[in-house]
Design an enzyme around this catalytic site. Sequence first.
Site, PDB file in Angstrom:
ATOM      1  N   THR A 161      50.258  19.168  65.292  1.00  0.00           N
ATOM      2  CA  THR A 161      49.790  19.314  64.192  1.00  0.00           C
ATOM      3  C   THR A 161      50.784  19.754  62.658  1.00  0.00           C
ATOM      4  OG1 THR A 161      49.968  21.289  64.621  1.00  0.00           O
ATOM      5  CG2 THR A 161      48.423  20.776  65.411  1.00  0.00           C
ATOM      6  N   ASP A 162      51.573  19.074  62.943  1.00  0.00           N
ATOM      7  CA  ASP A 162      52.592  19.869  61.980  1.00  0.00           C
ATOM      8  C   ASP A 162      52.809  18.817  60.825  1.00  0.00           C
ATOM      9  OD1 ASP A 162      53.587  22.143  62.109  1.00  0.00           O
ATOM     10  OD2 ASP A 162      55.540  21.431  63.748  1.00  0.00           O
TER      11      ASP A 162
ATOM     12  N   SER B 163      56.092  17.019  66.532  1.00  0.00           N
ATOM     13  CA  SER B 163      55.933  15.770  65.100  1.00  0.00           C
ATOM     14  C   SER B 163      56.859  16.139  64.225  1.00  0.00           C
ATOM     15  CB  SER B 163      53.779  15.822  64.863  1.00  0.00           C
ATOM     16  OG  SER B 163      54.362  16.887  63.789  1.00  0.00           O
TER      17      SER B 163
ATOM     18  N   THR C 156      51.742  19.922  70.325  1.00  0.00           N
ATOM     19  CA  THR C 156      51.985  21.147  70.850  1.00  0.00           C
ATOM     20  C   THR C 156      50.573  20.481  71.562  1.00  0.00           C
ATOM     21  OG1 THR C 156      52.701  22.408  69.328  1.00  0.00           O
ATOM     22  CG2 THR C 156      50.933  23.278  71.050  1.00  0.00           C
TER      23      THR C 156
END
Length: 311
Positions: free
Chosen positions: A92-93, A59, A13
């Site tokens: 971030t995931d 990700s 992101t």
Amino acid sequence: MPSQVFIVGTGGTIAGSAASSTDHVGYRAGAVGIDQLVAAVPALQGVPLAFEQLAQLDSKDMDFGTWARLARRVQALLNDPAVQGVVITHGTDTLEETAYLLHRVLKPAKPVVFTAAMRPATALSADGPQNLLDAVSVARTPGVQGVLMVFGGAVHRADRVRKVHSYQVQAFASPDGGPVALVESGSLRQLAPWPAGDGLGAERLPLEGAAWPRVELLWNAAGVDGAQVPLLMELARREGRRLGLVVAGTGNGTLANPLEAALREAQEQGVAVLRSTRCAAGPVIGGELPSAGALSAPQARVELLLQLLMK
Ligand code: SIN
């Protein structure tokens, strides 16, 4: 004296692009190049930097081959005497998984600093530029070492950090022990020792995804019966791959009787088993099947992948 910070872009992101500056969810992750992300931070002008785009992924789609390429590239950068520290931009995931992987395979005497963002680069109030600036500040601070994650002004250890919120900007925490440092207007306030890393060896990660073992994640929950365990064993047997099973137990790592029995049976037949917890914080305590300590369940899966690969 090494003086250059090297930034490796992998997507996420932080590199996301939306049609509208108020859209925080309907965007495409991994759309903006690392060159543009760096250019968007005026305070980085004049800082000795180099950067490259290693991947451009959302990700959620992170894969074993990219992990292996990233780990090898970061090891090569750490070996370069001109490089003071490495910054990695990432979604971030699955960041807690990639960061934990690098913590286990590298043993950096320099900083390796992950950063990310919850809002796309096109957002009215994007969090990526400040996070990138903070990450570079940490990577340039003499004496810092180990695999770290900088987000929202906090510096986390790679082996403790977890994504704890699906939307809010303060999406990361180190539930057991808190952050190791804070970044305050470019200065670092250290709260705990830097992590050392385990140095298992980046070159031992296969570049070919099919060469990795199959490690699946199971959950304990009301009514589970462990029926998937023999099915997974059969699948791995047909594929000719080694099998590992990580189970996110309830509470301190407890398992329903039929699931525990199925996992014990699998273990007796040579399947590697590791027990984590589905709680947001706290370690596995007690029990007989092997414990993943305070790792999150996805990090425990990385751990079991490495245990099987490094055997
Ligand atoms: C991703 O993980 O690549 C998308 C979500 C994010 O970075 O926040």
